[in-house]
Scaffold this motif. Structure first.
Motif, PDB file in Angstrom:
ATOM      1  N   ASN A   5      78.596  26.082  24.134  1.00 13.87           N
ATOM      2  CA  ASN A   5      78.591  27.331  23.357  1.00 13.87           C
ATOM      3  C   ASN A   5      79.435  27.170  22.103  1.00 13.87           C
ATOM      4  O   ASN A   5      80.312  26.322  22.042  1.00 13.87           O
ATOM      5  CB  ASN A   5      79.179  28.461  24.200  1.00 13.87           C
ATOM      6  N   PHE A  10      82.074  32.514  22.120  1.00 16.46           N
ATOM      7  CA  PHE A  10      83.194  32.797  23.021  1.00 16.46           C
ATOM      8  C   PHE A  10      84.047  33.945  22.477  1.00 16.46           C
ATOM      9  O   PHE A  10      84.476  34.820  23.221  1.00 16.46           O
ATOM     10  CB  PHE A  10      84.060  31.545  23.224  1.00 16.46           C
ATOM     11  N   VAL A 236      87.067  34.821  29.604  1.00 12.71           N
ATOM     12  CA  VAL A 236      85.639  34.527  29.478  1.00 12.71           C
ATOM     13  C   VAL A 236      85.425  33.246  30.278  1.00 12.71           C
ATOM     14  O   VAL A 236      86.076  32.228  30.016  1.00 12.71           O
ATOM     15  CB  VAL A 236      85.239  34.327  27.998  1.00 12.71           C
ATOM     16  N   GLU A 238      83.153  30.250  31.898  1.00  8.54           N
ATOM     17  CA  GLU A 238      81.915  29.462  31.852  1.00  8.54           C
ATOM     18  C   GLU A 238      82.014  28.325  32.846  1.00  8.54           C
ATOM     19  O   GLU A 238      83.052  27.654  32.942  1.00  8.54           O
ATOM     20  CB  GLU A 238      81.720  28.856  30.455  1.00  8.54           C
ATOM     21  N   THR A 247      88.221  30.838  28.600  1.00  8.66           N
ATOM     22  CA  THR A 247      88.532  31.264  27.231  1.00  8.66           C
ATOM     23  C   THR A 247      89.339  32.552  27.293  1.00  8.66           C
ATOM     24  O   THR A 247      88.985  33.486  28.021  1.00  8.66           O
ATOM     25  CB  THR A 247      87.243  31.495  26.422  1.00  8.66           C
ATOM     26  N   GLN A 272      91.417  28.083  24.608  1.00 12.04           N
ATOM     27  CA  GLN A 272      90.556  27.616  25.701  1.00 12.04           C
ATOM     28  C   GLN A 272      91.276  26.619  26.595  1.00 12.04           C
ATOM     29  O   GLN A 272      92.088  25.825  26.137  1.00 12.04           O
ATOM     30  CB  GLN A 272      89.303  26.956  25.124  1.00 12.04           C
TER      31      GLN A 272
END
Ligand code: FES
Ligand SMILES: [Fe+2]
Length: 381
Positions: A5, A10, A236, A238, A247, A272
């Motif tokens: 991504n 993000f 966030v 993933e 994130t 991150q």
């Protein structure tokens, strides 16, 4: 394979959580038995399968950039020697002489074209080949071509040297890293500079790992360090196969509400953490610096060692740059060594108290949930 991504994607997701007062969530609260952290048989099975039969990050490529550069290190009971050969290829060997098993090279780092055994002076080149047998005319039959150092499977990718700690295993680094490879490549680790490296004793490996996998504790534990830079309990999440990318929003995230997306420099508004299973964490806490953590289980469920490496995006040269790198290094040491690990040691002691027979891992802790599911899956639990 999942695509990687963009920073803007993000940042957009983090900003929408900030505005809504939400976070990425797992579907349910997870119930995790306390025996997960304590059971000796389980510990040994995980040690044997996850850490000895699957790939793990051993070194950053920049730790041995030139031919002849080597690092000798004991990794989870195994003496390891990683060397960059004259051909530029990094190889990983067991640091054990093929004559009668002396440790070939003391733990440390350096540069040399040959490794001479301290016991009877057999010598090996940087590709592990046996190139000298002291007193060979008296020794008798032995074929040097079959007596090179025992090599471990290894691969160099995304600025990291990966290995499996058992000879003869097959290492397919693309299959292992999945979409995480693209995320790691974006960090361009080959261009960074090592500022500092140190071992930190920690509690059991799972208690230690849990602390790296959520942002729920940041405001309470790291009020004077990380929390000054990032927003707590906003994640966030993933997943890339076994691996995860966490994130968080930096404290300035809200400014994005007043800027058109075309003007965002998104990476300056997020932070991150790349969590490469099982034990390799890359964490950018402030711009221009990165904390690399390798969590190595000890020989019991109660202890671990973390190799903490501090990176700067360029070699600090001016007094300001040097002071900035030192400040980052100090903050990483305080946040982990003085804030996280004392909590972890306390958890480790309390595990046997009988207070809990299970823990609840919240919906806001999806990273911990994914991690423990992956451990159970790979260890066949
Ligand atoms: S054990 Fe290394 S030369 Fe004998
Ligand atoms: Fe922490």
């Amino acid at each position: 394979m999942k695509r990687s991504n963009t920073a803007t994607e993000f940042a957009r997701r983090a900003l929408s959580h900030l505005n809504a007062g939400t976070t990425d969530q797992a579907p349910d609260v997870m119930v995790l038995p306390v025996s997960t952290y304590l059971d000796k048989d389980r510990f040994e099975r995980e040690f044997e399968t996850i850490f000895f039969r699957h790939p793990q990050a051993l070194l950053l490529s920049i730790e041995i950039p030139n031919p002849g550069d080597f690092v000798a290190r004991t990794v989870m009971t195994k003496p390891i020697l990683a060397v960059r050969g004259k051909d530029g290829k990094a190889r990983v060997f067991l640091n054990v002489c093929r004559h009668r098993g002396a440790k070939l090279c003391q733990d440390g780092k350096g540069n040399q074209p040959r490794f001479v055994c301290p016991y009877h002076s057999w010598s090996y080149d940087s590709a592990g080949k046996l190139v000298g047998m002291n007193g060979r005319n008296k020794f008798g039959d032995a074929d040097p071509s079959e007596l090179g150092l025992t090599e471990l499977p290894s691969a160099e990718a995304a600025g990291v040297i990966w290995t499996i700690l058992t000879p003869g295993e097959t290492l397919d680094i693309d299959a292992w890293l999945d979409g995480m490879r693209g995320e790691l490549e974006k960090l361009e680790l080959d261009g960074w500079h090592i500022v500092d490296q140190r071992p930190l004793p920690g509690p059991g490996w799972k208690v230690t790992m849990d602390g790296y996998l959520e942002a729920y504790h940041h405001d309470s534990v790291h009020a004077n360090t990380l929390s000054k830079h990032t927003i707590g309990n906003l994640l966030v999440h993933e997943v890339y196969g076994h691996h995860q990318l966490l994130t968080m929003g930096r404290r300035n995230l809200d400014e994005l509400n007043r800027k058109p997306e075309s003007e965002w420099e998104a990476e300056t508004y997020i932070r991150q953490i790349h969590c490469v299973f099982p034990n390799f964490q890359l964490s950018g806490i402030r711009g221009g610096h990165c904390l690399v953590s390798q969590i190595l289980p000890g020989t019991t469920p109660e202890d671990s060692v973390t190799i903490q490496t501090i990176l700067a995006s360029k070699k600090p040269e001016t007094p300001e740059e040097i002071a900035d790198s030192e400040a980052f290094s100090r903050m990483a040491l305080v946040a982990v060594g003085e804030e996280d690990y004392p909590i972890g040691f306390g958890i480790q002691k309390g595990l046997r108290s009988g207070a809990n027979d299970h823990f609840l891992i919240g919906r806001n802790e999806p990273g911990i949930q994914h991690y423990h599911r992956t451990v159970a899956e790979l260890a066949g639990a």
